[in-house]
Write a protein that holds these residues in place. Structure first.
Motif, PDB file in Angstrom:
ATOM      1  N   GLU A 126       7.183  -2.121  -0.786  1.00 19.56           N
ATOM      2  CA  GLU A 126       6.192  -1.609  -1.736  1.00 19.56           C
ATOM      3  C   GLU A 126       5.167  -2.649  -2.176  1.00 19.56           C
ATOM      4  O   GLU A 126       4.156  -2.293  -2.795  1.00 19.56           O
ATOM      5  CB  GLU A 126       6.913  -1.102  -2.998  1.00 19.56           C
ATOM      6  CG  GLU A 126       7.901   0.012  -2.746  1.00 19.56           C
ATOM      7  CD  GLU A 126       8.896   0.136  -3.894  1.00 19.56           C
ATOM      8  OE1 GLU A 126       8.592  -0.365  -5.000  1.00 19.56           O
ATOM      9  OE2 GLU A 126       9.972   0.701  -3.682  1.00 19.56           O
ATOM     10  N   GLN A 127       5.398  -3.919  -1.863  1.00 20.65           N
ATOM     11  CA  GLN A 127       4.565  -4.978  -2.430  1.00 20.65           C
ATOM     12  C   GLN A 127       3.226  -5.080  -1.701  1.00 20.65           C
ATOM     13  O   GLN A 127       3.126  -4.793  -0.506  1.00 20.65           O
ATOM     14  CB  GLN A 127       5.313  -6.311  -2.379  1.00 20.65           C
ATOM     15  CG  GLN A 127       6.692  -6.249  -3.021  1.00 20.65           C
ATOM     16  CD  GLN A 127       6.681  -5.574  -4.383  1.00 20.65           C
ATOM     17  OE1 GLN A 127       5.896  -5.945  -5.261  1.00 20.65           O
ATOM     18  NE2 GLN A 127       7.549  -4.584  -4.576  1.00 20.65           N
ATOM     19  N   PRO A 128       2.181  -5.518  -2.410  1.00 19.81           N
ATOM     20  CA  PRO A 128       0.834  -5.586  -1.828  1.00 19.81           C
ATOM     21  C   PRO A 128       0.636  -6.811  -0.943  1.00 19.81           C
ATOM     22  O   PRO A 128      -0.142  -7.713  -1.260  1.00 19.81           O
ATOM     23  CB  PRO A 128      -0.059  -5.634  -3.076  1.00 19.81           C
ATOM     24  CG  PRO A 128       0.776  -6.335  -4.104  1.00 19.81           C
ATOM     25  CD  PRO A 128       2.192  -5.876  -3.849  1.00 19.81           C
ATOM     26  N   LEU A 129       1.347  -6.864   0.170  1.00 14.51           N
ATOM     27  CA  LEU A 129       1.179  -7.958   1.116  1.00 14.51           C
ATOM     28  C   LEU A 129      -0.097  -7.738   1.934  1.00 14.51           C
ATOM     29  O   LEU A 129      -0.593  -6.615   2.057  1.00 14.51           O
ATOM     30  CB  LEU A 129       2.393  -8.054   2.031  1.00 14.51           C
ATOM     31  CG  LEU A 129       3.717  -8.384   1.327  1.00 14.51           C
ATOM     32  CD1 LEU A 129       4.892  -8.252   2.288  1.00 14.51           C
ATOM     33  CD2 LEU A 129       3.678  -9.786   0.733  1.00 14.51           C
ATOM     34  N   ALA A 130      -0.588  -8.794   2.531  1.00 10.17           N
ATOM     35  CA  ALA A 130      -1.879  -8.732   3.223  1.00 10.17           C
ATOM     36  C   ALA A 130      -1.733  -8.316   4.684  1.00 10.17           C
ATOM     37  O   ALA A 130      -2.547  -8.702   5.522  1.00 10.17           O
ATOM     38  CB  ALA A 130      -2.569 -10.095   3.138  1.00 10.17           C
ATOM     39  N   CYS A 131      -0.703  -7.513   4.984  1.00  9.59           N
ATOM     40  CA  CYS A 131      -0.489  -7.053   6.356  1.00  9.59           C
ATOM     41  C   CYS A 131       0.401  -5.817   6.306  1.00  9.59           C
ATOM     42  O   CYS A 131       1.017  -5.531   5.276  1.00  9.59           O
ATOM     43  CB  CYS A 131       0.174  -8.154   7.199  1.00  9.59           C
ATOM     44  SG  CYS A 131       1.862  -8.545   6.683  1.00  9.59           S
ATOM     45  N   PRO A 132       0.496  -5.070   7.399  1.00  7.72           N
ATOM     46  CA  PRO A 132       1.387  -3.902   7.417  1.00  7.72           C
ATOM     47  C   PRO A 132       2.850  -4.324   7.268  1.00  7.72           C
ATOM     48  O   PRO A 132       3.286  -5.339   7.827  1.00  7.72           O
ATOM     49  CB  PRO A 132       1.136  -3.289   8.796  1.00  7.72           C
ATOM     50  CG  PRO A 132      -0.185  -3.821   9.229  1.00  7.72           C
ATOM     51  CD  PRO A 132      -0.286  -5.188   8.642  1.00  7.72           C
ATOM     52  N   VAL A 133       3.607  -3.529   6.509  1.00  2.43           N
ATOM     53  CA  VAL A 133       5.034  -3.762   6.292  1.00  2.43           C
ATOM     54  C   VAL A 133       5.765  -2.445   6.513  1.00  2.43           C
ATOM     55  O   VAL A 133       5.389  -1.422   5.934  1.00  2.43           O
ATOM     56  CB  VAL A 133       5.329  -4.263   4.863  1.00  2.43           C
ATOM     57  CG1 VAL A 133       6.814  -4.589   4.701  1.00  2.43           C
ATOM     58  CG2 VAL A 133       4.474  -5.464   4.514  1.00  2.43           C
ATOM     59  N   VAL A 134       6.797  -2.458   7.341  1.00  2.00           N
ATOM     60  CA  VAL A 134       7.642  -1.273   7.495  1.00  2.00           C
ATOM     61  C   VAL A 134       9.106  -1.682   7.404  1.00  2.00           C
ATOM     62  O   VAL A 134       9.483  -2.804   7.758  1.00  2.00           O
ATOM     63  CB  VAL A 134       7.389  -0.523   8.824  1.00  2.00           C
ATOM     64  CG1 VAL A 134       5.950  -0.031   8.907  1.00  2.00           C
ATOM     65  CG2 VAL A 134       7.734  -1.387  10.022  1.00  2.00           C
ATOM     66  N   THR A 135       9.900  -0.759   6.904  1.00  6.60           N
ATOM     67  CA  THR A 135      11.344  -0.936   6.855  1.00  6.60           C
ATOM     68  C   THR A 135      11.968  -0.178   8.011  1.00  6.60           C
ATOM     69  O   THR A 135      11.643   0.993   8.239  1.00  6.60           O
ATOM     70  CB  THR A 135      11.906  -0.401   5.524  1.00  6.60           C
ATOM     71  OG1 THR A 135      11.405  -1.198   4.457  1.00  6.60           O
ATOM     72  CG2 THR A 135      13.421  -0.449   5.503  1.00  6.60           C
ATOM     73  N   ILE A 136      12.854  -0.839   8.733  1.00  4.76           N
ATOM     74  CA  ILE A 136      13.606  -0.203   9.808  1.00  4.76           C
ATOM     75  C   ILE A 136      15.042  -0.027   9.354  1.00  4.76           C
ATOM     76  O   ILE A 136      15.725  -1.002   9.032  1.00  4.76           O
ATOM     77  CB  ILE A 136      13.573  -1.042  11.101  1.00  4.76           C
ATOM     78  CG1 ILE A 136      12.141  -1.293  11.565  1.00  4.76           C
ATOM     79  CG2 ILE A 136      14.410  -0.371  12.193  1.00  4.76           C
ATOM     80  CD1 ILE A 136      11.365  -0.058  11.933  1.00  4.76           C
ATOM     81  N   GLU A 137      15.500   1.212   9.296  1.00  2.00           N
ATOM     82  CA  GLU A 137      16.916   1.520   9.070  1.00  2.00           C
ATOM     83  C   GLU A 137      17.515   1.761  10.448  1.00  2.00           C
ATOM     84  O   GLU A 137      17.331   2.812  11.043  1.00  2.00           O
ATOM     85  CB  GLU A 137      17.059   2.754   8.174  1.00  2.00           C
ATOM     86  CG  GLU A 137      16.480   2.583   6.775  1.00  2.00           C
ATOM     87  CD  GLU A 137      17.404   1.828   5.835  1.00  2.00           C
ATOM     88  OE1 GLU A 137      18.534   1.481   6.246  1.00  2.00           O
ATOM     89  OE2 GLU A 137      17.000   1.583   4.682  1.00  2.00           O
ATOM     90  N   ALA A 138      18.221   0.755  10.948  1.00  2.00           N
ATOM     91  CA  ALA A 138      18.644   0.781  12.353  1.00  2.00           C
ATOM     92  C   ALA A 138      19.720   1.819  12.635  1.00  2.00           C
ATOM     93  O   ALA A 138      19.967   2.162  13.796  1.00  2.00           O
ATOM     94  CB  ALA A 138      19.149  -0.604  12.764  1.00  2.00           C
ATOM     95  N   GLY A 139      20.342   2.356  11.593  1.00  2.03           N
ATOM     96  CA  GLY A 139      21.460   3.276  11.733  1.00  2.03           C
ATOM     97  C   GLY A 139      22.612   2.783  10.885  1.00  2.03           C
ATOM     98  O   GLY A 139      22.495   1.791  10.162  1.00  2.03           O
ATOM     99  N   GLY A 140      23.727   3.476  10.947  1.00  3.48           N
ATOM    100  CA  GLY A 140      24.866   3.134  10.116  1.00  3.48           C
ATOM    101  C   GLY A 140      25.406   1.744  10.387  1.00  3.48           C
ATOM    102  O   GLY A 140      25.413   1.280  11.536  1.00  3.48           O
ATOM    103  N   ALA A 141      25.879   1.090   9.346  1.00  2.00           N
ATOM    104  CA  ALA A 141      26.391  -0.279   9.478  1.00  2.00           C
ATOM    105  C   ALA A 141      27.570  -0.357  10.432  1.00  2.00           C
ATOM    106  O   ALA A 141      27.837  -1.415  11.012  1.00  2.00           O
ATOM    107  CB  ALA A 141      26.788  -0.819   8.107  1.00  2.00           C
ATOM    108  N   LEU A 142      28.282   0.752  10.628  1.00  2.00           N
ATOM    109  CA  LEU A 142      29.439   0.775  11.528  1.00  2.00           C
ATOM    110  C   LEU A 142      29.117   1.438  12.860  1.00  2.00           C
ATOM    111  O   LEU A 142      30.015   1.618  13.693  1.00  2.00           O
ATOM    112  CB  LEU A 142      30.612   1.497  10.854  1.00  2.00           C
ATOM    113  CG  LEU A 142      31.114   0.876   9.543  1.00  2.00           C
ATOM    114  CD1 LEU A 142      32.272   1.699   8.979  1.00  2.00           C
ATOM    115  CD2 LEU A 142      31.542  -0.580   9.755  1.00  2.00           C
TER     116      LEU A 142
END
Length: 339
Positions: free
Chosen positions: A177-193
């Motif tokens: 959510e922060q106003p960084l000076a470049c694109p930011v995306v979150t990757i949820e790779a799947g379940g931890a197990l």
């Protein structure tokens, strides 16, 4: 809290096992690698939550390979202490401490806030062209991405890893959510197990680091727009079972993870509620609450959906459901975007 910088580690300096690599780290660390093109930089952040190891597995695999990335690269590994507290990779954050990925918005007054501030400052100093933040979901799930806006740049980054993109306006204090000076995306790779999650993280990381230009190609993505969160009110009691538990305010069906990225039809049972019904639950979207009754109903003690919903990030860990949320959901069918 100090963010240690580790410059250009050799493959031989990285322990063969990821658990040993984790335990060798001095604490939160920023690992700097030289790329073929020294004029540009990309950042990857991972382990903001100590129970989400796929990003760390991918970073460890890359470092052990000795490969050189296309451009300068910085790996930021954050919640080291939580991850290596026994049992390994169990604690999202240390007991009694704040969730680090809720600490990136000011004020920065405790250790978690100061670490979040240090991470933001380090990213700003690196002036990257992109930032990827790799997570795992607490429950079994397909891999997907989250961004705050649907832009061509975000789609290009997401397409390196997964096929699903969630556009959110929730404000939780996360890095994304922060106003960084470049694109930011979150990757949820799947379940931890989920074994597949490690593959999603490592294969996507390879594409992210080896591509000469990460914004060159968009892939068609399936979109989820503006999700809601179903949250448990403070001091309410929750657990998971195949029947209602008399000593719990909320009992969620123990196979709830089967509905991650699957349609939940109107009237389908989600679980069971105690005598006080829906009063232990709240629905949040954006920066405001919504009436729980708008989306959910209770009949004869059974909790169900009023209309067709699409769930994601449903978990069967009661501690995470209580401290974060039971799941996210959207109400509209999932459209397939055009690239």
């Amino acid at each position: 809290m100090v963010l240690t910088v580790w410059e250009q580690p050799s493959a031989a300096a990285v322990a063969p096992r990821v658990s040993d690599f984790l335990c060798d780290l001095p604490g939160p660390v920023a690992i700097h690698l030289h790329g073929h093109d020294r004029s540009r930089c990309r950042v990857l952040v991972t382990l903001l939550h100590g129970n989400e190891p796929s990003g760390l597995e991918a970073v460890h695999q890359w470092l052990r390979s000795g490969k050189q990335p296309a451009v300068d690269t910085v790996f930021i590994i954050a919640s080291v202490a939580a991850a290596r507290t026994e049992p390994l990779f169990y604690f999202r954050q240390l007991p009694g401490k704040r969730d680090l990925n809720r600490c990136f918005s000011p004020p920065y007054t405790d250790n978690e806030g100061l670490l979040a501030q240090a991470i933001l400052q380090h990213i700003d100093q690196c002036q990257p062209e992109a930032v990827i933040d790799i997570h795992n979901t607490s429950g079994s799930s397909h891999g997907f991405a989250v961004a705050t806006s649907d832009t061509p740049a975000a789609r290009c980054l997401v397409g390196l890893f997964v096929d699903y993109l969630i556009i959110t306006d929730l404000q939780l204090g996360s890095l994304m959510e922060q106003p960084l000076a470049c694109p930011v995306v979150t990757i949820e790779a799947g379940g931890a197990l989920d074994d597949a999650a490690d593959f999603v993280a490592s294969a996507g990381l390879g594409r992210y680091l080896m591509a000469p230009h990460v914004f060159a190609e968009e892939r068609p993505l399936t979109l989820f727009q503006h999700p809601y969160r179903l949250e448990l009110l403070q001091h309410s009691r929750i657990d998971y079972a195949d029947h209602g538990l008399r000593d719990r305010d909320v009992t969620i069906r123990k196979d709830i993870e089967r509905y991650n990225f699957a349609a939940l039809e109107a009237g389908a049972a989600l679980g069971w509620l105690g005598e006080e019904g829906l009063t232990h639950l709240q629905v949040v979207a954006g920066d405001c609450s919504h009436p729980v009754e708008e989306f959910f109903q209770v009949r004869d003690g059974i909790l169900s959906a009023r209309s067709r919903l699409h769930l994601f990030m449903a978990t069967t860990r009661a501690d995470i459901a209580a401290s974060d949320c039971l799941f996210y959901f959207v109400t509209e069918p999932v459209p397939v975007s055009e690239s």
